[in-house]
Every structure is written in C-alpha cells, then in structure tokens.
Design a protein around this motif. Structure first.
Motif: not given
Length: 246
Positions: A87-89, A169-173, A206-213, A218-223
């Motif tokens: 995931g990308g930050i 919050a974990e991604i922010n950390c 990079v498959a997706n933006w990380c949570a909160g990005r 508001n959530g990761i779209r696996f589709d």
C-alpha cells in the motif's frame, strides 16, 4: 542462479522456461511450495511462490526461514529478488506505481525471524544498516530503464503483521515513523537472506492507497486491486526479464 520470490499477484513466471521442479526439505520445515528451476534469457532462475499454490498461506504463517534457506542453500542462489504488493503512503507512490525500496521498518511479531537458535555455537550478529543489496537494487533499476518502465528509486518499506490491513491511525503512526509503503512480507525475509549472506532486493507494486489516504479514506476497495495488480505485475515481469538478459 537468481532466485525470485513471487508474492500476491505473481504466483508464476509465464516466461520462465522450466527445466525441472524440486520438492525441498529444510532443517526449518517445509517451504511454501516446490522450487521451479529454469532459464530466462541466458540466466538460470529458481522461482518460489511465497504464499503457496493458490495463495493459501497468509503472511504471518509463511515459513520464511524454509523459503530463504531452500533458495540459498538447496538451490545455491547467488541473489534473491522479492516481488511484493504494498500500500502507498507517500504522495508519489500511488496505485500502479512500481518502486524499489531502500529501507525497512519492522512491525511484525511472533515470526521465526532468525536462524540463530542458541546451542553450542557462538551467536553471530549481522549488520543490517542497509537491508537491501546495493548492486542488486541498481541492477533492477537499470533493467527498468532498459525495459522502458518507470520505477521509483527508494522508499521505506514498513512491514506489518497482517493478514488484516491497518487502521487509518496506524498508517498515520507509520508515516510519522518514516514509512512510505506498507506490506506484510518484507520481514523477516530480508534479514534471513542477510544471515545467509545472500544479496537480496525487492521490487514492489503499489496496489492501493493505505487506509485513510485518498480513495481509501473511508475503506479500501478490494475489487479495484485485482485488475491493477495484473497490469502492473506484467510490467514487473518485463523488468525481471530485462534484468536476466542484461
């Protein structure tokens, strides 16, 4: 002999001219699967799927010690290239980007992370200041240029436990800690290779933006991930092919 560890989205190398397959037993248990030996261009290659046939082994249960030992000792690999989805930050590491990381943060726990198990032999410490082999990294970057593929040079790979994805919050950390991308398999694979003195580098999709990005706010779209991985891993395969014929 070059070893390639395939992760999510890269369970086989279609252009690998397989000459034989081997079931390997190790002092550390069973690897994730059979070793596939063959050639790409003029280079001998051995390939293993990190998550096993059908992607059935979750990241926290991968037998990293057996995988790395089988490639380094049974297959006598002179270098290991790890392929992983992350995931990308960082703002430039958006979905679809290919990146060759240069540093690691390790948030994993409970994994068999070393070959040092005590006993009668003196404990050996390894330097891990630069976790990825510089020559192997530069080879991958040069191969990307030869293949006409745009690759980002450098990122801090934060390895989390999985199999769940992280909270916002974990991604922010992790970002405050200096992490740029997040995956679940970067460690202890890299440090085990260092213990066995085998050059190791990673190439990440990079498959997706990380949570909160961005669109994962508001959530990761696996589709949306599967199709992107297929397209982007085709680029990774071209890079590896150019690396092998260089």
């Amino acid at each position: 002999m070059l070893a390639i560890i395939g992760g999510s989205g890269l369970t086989q190398l279609a252009y690998l001219n397989v000459t034989h397959r081997e079931v390997v037993r190790t002092p550390y248990g069973e690897p994730s699967g059979i070793l596939n030996f063959g050639r790409i261009g003029c280079r001998d290659v051995v390939f293993i799927a990190r998550h096993g046939h059908g992607h059935t082994i979750p990241p926290h249960l991968v037998n990293y010690r057996a995988n790395v030992w089988s490639l380094a000792r049974a297959a006598h690999a002179e270098g290991i290239v790890s392929v992983a989805s992350v995931g990308g930050i960082r703002s430039d590491l958006k979905p679809g980007v290919v990146v060759v990381p240069h540093q690691i943060l390790d948030y994993t726990w409970g994994r068999k992370h070393t070959y040092e198990e005590g006993g009668d032999t003196q404990v050996a410490h390894v330097d891990f200041t630069e976790p990825y082999d510089a020559t192997l990294r530069q080879g991958l970057l040069a191969a990307a240029t030869d293949a006409g593929e745009l690759v980002v040079d450098g990122a801090v790979y934060a390895t989390t436990q999985g199999p769940r994805l992280e909270t916002a919050a974990e991604i922010n950390c992790i970002e405050r800690d200096g992490g740029d991308i997040v995956g679940m398999t970067g460690m202890p694979e890299a440090s085990l290779a260092r213990e066995l003195d085998v050059p190791y580098a990673a190439i990440c999709v990079v498959a997706n933006w990380c949570a909160g990005r961005h669109d994962s706010a508001n959530g990761i779209r696996f589709d949306a991930i599967e199709g992107l991985l297929q397209d982007t891993h085709a680029r990774v395969r071209r890079i590896i092919e150019h690396f092998c014929v260089a």
